[in-house]
Design an enzyme around this catalytic site. Sequence first.
Site, mmCIF file in Angstrom:
data_model
loop_
_atom_site.group_PDB
_atom_site.id
_atom_site.type_symbol
_atom_site.label_atom_id
_atom_site.label_comp_id
_atom_site.label_asym_id
_atom_site.label_seq_id
_atom_site.Cartn_x
_atom_site.Cartn_y
_atom_site.Cartn_z
ATOM 1 N N SER A 30 0.818 -1.212 0.000
ATOM 2 C CA SER A 30 0.000 0.000 0.000
ATOM 3 C C SER A 30 0.858 1.271 0.000
ATOM 4 O O SER A 30 0.510 2.256 -0.663
ATOM 5 C CB SER A 30 -0.948 -0.008 1.201
ATOM 6 O OG SER A 30 -0.229 -0.207 2.391
ATOM 7 N N ALA A 83 8.122 -1.757 4.204
ATOM 8 C CA ALA A 83 8.421 -2.941 5.026
ATOM 9 C C ALA A 83 7.251 -3.170 5.971
ATOM 10 O O ALA A 83 6.443 -2.272 6.213
ATOM 11 C CB ALA A 83 9.697 -2.710 5.825
ATOM 12 N N ASP A 84 7.167 -4.379 6.483
ATOM 13 C CA ASP A 84 6.173 -4.677 7.518
ATOM 14 C C ASP A 84 6.716 -4.283 8.889
ATOM 15 O O ASP A 84 5.947 -3.879 9.767
ATOM 16 C CB ASP A 84 5.804 -6.163 7.468
ATOM 17 C CG ASP A 84 5.186 -6.508 6.133
ATOM 18 O OD1 ASP A 84 4.151 -5.910 5.796
ATOM 19 O OD2 ASP A 84 5.759 -7.333 5.399
ATOM 20 N N GLY A 95 7.115 -8.998 3.158
ATOM 21 C CA GLY A 95 6.404 -10.145 2.582
ATOM 22 C C GLY A 95 4.964 -10.262 3.022
ATOM 23 O O GLY A 95 4.287 -11.231 2.685
ATOM 24 N N GLY A 97 2.670 -8.782 1.783
ATOM 25 C CA GLY A 97 1.926 -8.837 0.522
ATOM 26 C C GLY A 97 2.408 -9.963 -0.384
ATOM 27 O O GLY A 97 2.084 -9.985 -1.569
ATOM 28 N N GLU A 103 11.102 -9.007 -4.356
ATOM 29 C CA GLU A 103 11.656 -7.808 -3.711
ATOM 30 C C GLU A 103 13.118 -8.045 -3.327
ATOM 31 O O GLU A 103 13.969 -7.179 -3.503
ATOM 32 C CB GLU A 103 10.837 -7.470 -2.464
ATOM 33 C CG GLU A 103 9.418 -7.020 -2.784
ATOM 34 C CD GLU A 103 8.549 -6.796 -1.561
ATOM 35 O OE1 GLU A 103 7.536 -6.089 -1.697
ATOM 36 O OE2 GLU A 103 8.861 -7.326 -0.475
#
EC number: 5.3.1.6
Length: 220
Positions: A30, A83-84, A95, A97, A103
């Site tokens: 996003s 990044a998460d 990751g 997504g 990536e």
Amino acid sequence: MNSNELKKSVAMAVLDYIHPGEIIGIGTGSTVYYFIKALSTVKNLIRGAISSSNSSTFFLKKYGIPVYNLNDMKSLTLYIDSADEINFKLQMIKGGGAALTNEKIIASVAKEFICIADESKLVQVLGEFPLPVEIIPMATSCVLNKLKMLGGKPKVRKNVITDNGNIIIDIYNFKISDPIAMEKKINSFPGVVSVGLFAIRKADVALISTASGIKKITRN
Ligand SMILES: O=C[C@H](O)[C@H](O)[C@H](O)COP(=O)(O)O
């Protein structure tokens, strides 16, 4: 500011880090969606993009940005992605997504990796966010068993097939005290395509969006 406003703000801020006329690597998610939209507001800022996923390719094309093949590139100056989770050493979990492998490939060849994220992603210790691992489907049970031995709670992500035709296992309850060692360990399991720990190739710069502005962290 809500989380979408923070993402939009950092997506605009990173435009200043782009050298006009280049082909750049682009991540997924996003935050990157807002970045692609931001790119489309400045005519011809970049010559094109190397995309890390089918979804980013879709948005790049939608906004008129040419997409190139990584195999046709002699070099790549810049990779921009989110990044998460990211720690203060600029190591990341990515990751969420399911785009971690592509990536990782693009990040590995880019001279500079800039991570753009809102402040909720900045953590002291990686692992609150479940750690994604992309695996070859036939290796599911043997990789699950090996991951259980590491101490977390691995679960197959339901209804997700990656762009490479593989599946994702997410490891829950898994605080990571030594990200480089853990990345090497999980990478060594047969059937693992890649793990969403970006510790060996971490970011060079992080732009963190906060209610009081953009904070820049550089690697030391
Ligand atoms: O696979 C997805 C990527 O690693 C993303 O960079 C990550 O999940 C962050 O995505 P978002 O910007 O949606 O939080």
